[in-house]
Design a protein around this motif. Structure first.
Motif, PDB file in Angstrom:
ATOM      1  N   PHE A   1       0.701  -1.201  -0.039  1.00 36.17           N
ATOM      2  CA  PHE A   1       0.115  -0.044  -0.029  1.00 36.17           C
ATOM      3  C   PHE A   1       1.077   1.317  -0.065  1.00 36.17           C
TER       4      PHE A   1
ATOM      5  N   GLN B   1       0.724   5.122   1.378  1.00 39.26           N
ATOM      6  CA  GLN B   1      -0.009   5.939   2.531  1.00 39.26           C
ATOM      7  C   GLN B   1       0.557   7.399   2.465  1.00 39.26           C
TER       8      GLN B   1
ATOM      9  N   GLN C   1      -4.478   8.388   4.676  1.00 42.57           N
ATOM     10  CA  GLN C   1      -5.253   7.870   3.421  1.00 42.57           C
ATOM     11  C   GLN C   1      -4.335   6.937   3.007  1.00 42.57           C
ATOM     12  N   THR C   2      -4.862   5.658   2.794  1.00 40.93           N
ATOM     13  CA  THR C   2      -4.290   4.394   2.213  1.00 40.93           C
ATOM     14  C   THR C   2      -4.791   3.906   1.120  1.00 40.93           C
ATOM     15  N   THR C   3      -3.995   3.706   0.146  1.00 43.10           N
ATOM     16  CA  THR C   3      -4.266   3.305  -1.436  1.00 43.10           C
ATOM     17  C   THR C   3      -3.472   1.725  -1.598  1.00 43.10           C
TER      18      THR C   3
ATOM     19  N   PRO D   1      -0.674   2.769  -8.051  1.00 41.18           N
ATOM     20  CA  PRO D   1      -2.040   2.795  -7.452  1.00 41.18           C
ATOM     21  C   PRO D   1      -3.223   1.961  -7.841  1.00 41.18           C
TER      22      PRO D   1
ATOM     23  N   ARG E   1      -6.719   1.112  -5.721  1.00 39.75           N
ATOM     24  CA  ARG E   1      -7.740   1.493  -5.397  1.00 39.75           C
ATOM     25  C   ARG E   1      -7.690   1.980  -3.999  1.00 39.75           C
ATOM     26  N   GLU E   2      -8.573   2.880  -3.649  1.00 35.94           N
ATOM     27  CA  GLU E   2      -8.355   3.662  -2.435  1.00 35.94           C
ATOM     28  C   GLU E   2      -8.791   2.369  -1.183  1.00 35.94           C
TER      29      GLU E   2
ATOM     30  N   TYR F   1      -9.382   5.478   5.240  1.00 39.31           N
ATOM     31  CA  TYR F   1      -8.921   6.466   5.761  1.00 39.31           C
ATOM     32  C   TYR F   1      -9.124   6.409   7.243  1.00 39.31           C
TER      33      TYR F   1
END
Length: 202
Positions: A39, A41, A58-60, A68, A70-71, A74
């Motif tokens: 991920f 962040q 916020q983590t993707t 990236p 997808r989200e 949070y």
């Protein structure tokens, strides 16, 4: 790495000065039978002249190429020194604090050092899905150790029992690790990352 202390920083937040700003980097997340995933962040620690730090994360999720995908989630919360609240402090509710900080000078803060040479702190974290955590712990120089004191779950929220978090400044980067006990499992590794400071806006 020298730590710049903003001139408008309330004395109570001086122990947190090294955290202030925006940090970004990559890490890995997994737990129990869940597949480990990479991920990215982005986290921000902000101060607004009041005796607490506002935190946002916020983590993707990343794909196999490190791009990236997808989200993921949070989280947000408040970091502050753990001390008895006085009449001049914020609250309860929306009652405003006195214009002059309760802790007015560096010595007032120094008097709060614990027996280990650090400062006791409390951190509240709010997550989507009806889960909030209250962590208690210590900030000592460029290191933070946190353990959940309480976890609140809304009806229908996933099972989550406890957690620990560790933050530290290593070679100018923010390293962190999160262990948790959830879904019937014991406390175990959940996520960790290495973040670089990308914005010193404080």
């Amino acid at each position: 790495m020298p730590v710049e202390i903003p001139t408008n920083l309330t004395p109570e937040l001086v122990p947190f000065a090294w955290l202030l700003g925006t940090w970004e980097g990559d890490g890995f997340v997994g737990y129990g039978d869940a597949e480990q995933r990479a991920f990215r962040q982005r986290v921000t620690f902000e101060q607004h002249g009041l005796p607490f730090v506002v935190y946002r994360g916020q983590t993707t999720l990343l794909n196999d190429e490190g791009e990236p995908q997808r989200e993921a989630t949070y989280e947000q919360g408040f970091w502050e020194l753990a001390r008895p609240r006085e009449d001049g402090d914020i609250g309860p509710g929306m009652l405003p604090p006195d214009p002059v900080p309760v802790l007015k000078a560096a010595q007032d803060v120094e008097d709060l050092r614990n027996a280990d040479g650090g400062f006791d702190i409390s951190v509240s974290m709010l997550h989507p899905g009806g889960i909030s955590e209250l962590y208690l712990g210590q900030i000592k120089g460029p290191r933070v150790d946190l353990v959940t004191d309480a976890v609140m779950r809304a009806q229908g929220a996933k099972e989550y029992a406890s957690g620990t978090r560790l933050y530290g400044l290593v070679n100018g980067n923010l390293m962190w690790a999160w262990d948790m006990a959830a879904n019937g499992h014991e406390l175990a590794t959940h996520a960790s990352a290495e973040l670089k400071k990308v914005d010193s806006l404080q």
